[in-house]
Design an enzyme around this catalytic site. Structure first.
Site, PDB file in Angstrom:
ATOM      1  N   ASP A  15       0.833  -1.206   0.000  1.00  0.00           N
ATOM      2  CA  ASP A  15       0.000   0.000   0.000  1.00  0.00           C
ATOM      3  C   ASP A  15       0.871   1.262   0.000  1.00  0.00           C
ATOM      4  OD1 ASP A  15      -2.289   1.518   0.082  1.00  0.00           O
ATOM      5  OD2 ASP A  15      -2.511   1.395   2.252  1.00  0.00           O
ATOM      6  N   GLY A  16       0.355   2.312  -0.611  1.00  0.00           N
ATOM      7  CA  GLY A  16       1.036   3.612  -0.543  1.00  0.00           C
ATOM      8  C   GLY A  16       1.637   4.087  -1.858  1.00  0.00           C
ATOM      9  N   ASN A  17       1.423   3.328  -2.936  1.00  0.00           N
ATOM     10  CA  ASN A  17       1.988   3.746  -4.231  1.00  0.00           C
ATOM     11  C   ASN A  17       1.441   5.102  -4.671  1.00  0.00           C
ATOM     12  OD1 ASN A  17       3.298   1.303  -4.387  1.00  0.00           O
ATOM     13  ND2 ASN A  17       1.793   0.352  -5.751  1.00  0.00           N
ATOM     14  N   TRP A  20       2.879   7.916  -2.559  1.00  0.00           N
ATOM     15  CA  TRP A  20       4.290   8.080  -2.918  1.00  0.00           C
ATOM     16  C   TRP A  20       4.392   8.978  -4.147  1.00  0.00           C
ATOM     17  CZ3 TRP A  20       7.230   7.121  -7.240  1.00  0.00           C
ATOM     18  CH2 TRP A  20       8.621   7.045  -7.082  1.00  0.00           C
ATOM     19  N   HIS A  32       2.595   3.279  -9.011  1.00  0.00           N
ATOM     20  CA  HIS A  32       2.399   1.839  -9.200  1.00  0.00           C
ATOM     21  C   HIS A  32       3.609   1.232  -9.915  1.00  0.00           C
ATOM     22  CE1 HIS A  32      -1.491   2.005  -7.501  1.00  0.00           C
ATOM     23  NE2 HIS A  32      -2.067   2.652  -8.495  1.00  0.00           N
ATOM     24  N   SER A  60      -7.143  -5.683  -5.266  1.00  0.00           N
ATOM     25  CA  SER A  60      -8.293  -6.309  -4.589  1.00  0.00           C
ATOM     26  C   SER A  60      -9.506  -6.263  -5.509  1.00  0.00           C
ATOM     27  CB  SER A  60      -8.599  -5.580  -3.279  1.00  0.00           C
ATOM     28  OG  SER A  60      -9.148  -4.305  -3.547  1.00  0.00           O
ATOM     29  N   GLU A  62     -12.177  -5.050  -4.694  1.00  0.00           N
ATOM     30  CA  GLU A  62     -12.739  -3.703  -4.467  1.00  0.00           C
ATOM     31  C   GLU A  62     -11.966  -2.633  -5.254  1.00  0.00           C
ATOM     32  OE1 GLU A  62     -12.041  -5.951  -2.029  1.00  0.00           O
ATOM     33  OE2 GLU A  62     -14.110  -6.503  -1.576  1.00  0.00           O
ATOM     34  N   ASN A  63     -10.657  -2.845  -5.475  1.00  0.00           N
ATOM     35  CA  ASN A  63      -9.858  -1.878  -6.260  1.00  0.00           C
ATOM     36  C   ASN A  63     -10.391  -1.740  -7.690  1.00  0.00           C
ATOM     37  OD1 ASN A  63      -6.627  -2.899  -4.884  1.00  0.00           O
ATOM     38  ND2 ASN A  63      -7.954  -1.219  -4.254  1.00  0.00           N
ATOM     39  N   ARG A  66     -11.860   1.458  -9.110  1.00  0.00           N
ATOM     40  CA  ARG A  66     -11.043   2.682  -9.315  1.00  0.00           C
ATOM     41  C   ARG A  66     -11.267   3.241 -10.724  1.00  0.00           C
ATOM     42  NH1 ARG A  66      -5.368   2.407  -5.997  1.00  0.00           N
ATOM     43  NH2 ARG A  66      -6.334   1.971  -4.002  1.00  0.00           N
ATOM     44  N   ARG A 176       2.170  -4.958   6.058  1.00  0.00           N
ATOM     45  CA  ARG A 176       1.435  -3.950   5.290  1.00  0.00           C
ATOM     46  C   ARG A 176       2.216  -2.640   5.351  1.00  0.00           C
ATOM     47  NH1 ARG A 176      -4.779  -2.454   4.612  1.00  0.00           N
ATOM     48  NH2 ARG A 176      -4.456  -0.664   3.267  1.00  0.00           N
TER      49      ARG A 176
END
Ligand code: FPP
Length: 234
Positions: A15-17, A20, A32, A60, A62-63, A66, A176
């Site tokens: 997580d965090g791309n 960043w 990414h 995911s 859920e992603n 997007r 994570r």
């Protein structure tokens, strides 16, 4: 087999791309891309540490809600990954598995995945599972439905084997990044007794040294699996 202080199966939520990239005034996709590059190098390091199995949360279920631009960019990265990396995995004896709902991802990527899984099927040194279009709750429901269709009751062992991670060793350590402390629907059943480590770093900044620190912390923890604390044993 790895020594007792080394986890056999490590899960990673990368997580965090996006953040960043944002901090560098770059488009999310640059984050990414940096994340994928970091993951490739980190995986080499992790297997070098003696870990036998790594499961990476790449996308995911859920992603998939997007924006189209971001998803198209992520799918392009997956195409690039599976077209260029599976030969290398095969040479290194690493077996590729992709877990998640393949109905949610473009058909040409599903074909690349199948090719990659076939090409690496004989890999015995280690396993790399990439979760794409994956949801832990969805995986549990799918396993329940399989049992219902087969008309049989399940045991913990048989149920675990029916999940998409069936056949893989128990999850020992879940890391994570991205300064969030939740599982976000990743390996819910499998994480029952995993040690959890959360890093404040955004994934592209997560170094091999950070992973070494996580291994040290893992080795220092006492895993009791529900048993009494040593101080309370007579
Ligand atoms: C989380 O960051 C990351 C993702 C949703 C996608 C990660 C997937 C890849 C980099 C593709 C390639 C990976 C492999 C291993 C083939 P985020 O966008 O949620 O970050 P944010 O929380 O900072 O917005």
């Amino acid at each position: 087999m790895a020594d007792m202080g080394t986890p056999e199966h490590v899960g990673i939520i990368m997580d965090g791309n996006g953040r960043w990239a944002k901090r560098r005034l770059l488009p999310r996709l640059a984050g990414h891309r940096a994340g994928m590059k970091r993951m490739l190098a980190l995986l080499e390091h992790i297997y070098g540490c003696g870990v036998k199995c790594v499961t990476v949360f790449a996308l995911s279920a859920e992603n998939l809600s997007r924006p189209k631009d971001e998803l198209d960019g992520l799918f392009a990265l997956f195409r690039e990954y599976f077209s260029t990396q599976t030969e290398r995995l095969s040479e290194k004896g690493i077996r590729l598995r992709v877990i998640g709902d393949r109905g949610l991802i473009p058909a040409d990527i599903v074909s690349l995945i199948k090719e990659g899984e076939e090409k690496t099927a004989k890999g015995e040194r280690a396993t790399l599972a990439i979760a794409i279009g994956y949801g832990g709750r969805q995986d549990i429901v799918a396993a329940c439905n399989k049992a219902v269709r087969a008309g049989r009751e399940v045991t913990l062992k048989s149920f675990a084997e029916t999940l998409s991670t069936g056949g893989m060793p128990a999850l020992d350590l879940l890391i994570r990044t991205g300064d969030e402390k939740r599982l976000s629907n990743f390996l819910l059943f499998e994480a029952a007794y995993a040690e959890l480590i959360f890093s404040t770093k955004m994934f592209p900044d997560y170094t091999d040294g950070d992973f070494d620190e996580a291994l040290k912390e893992y080795a220092a923890r006492e895993r009791r699996f529900g048993a009494l604390h040593p101080a309370d044993r007579t």
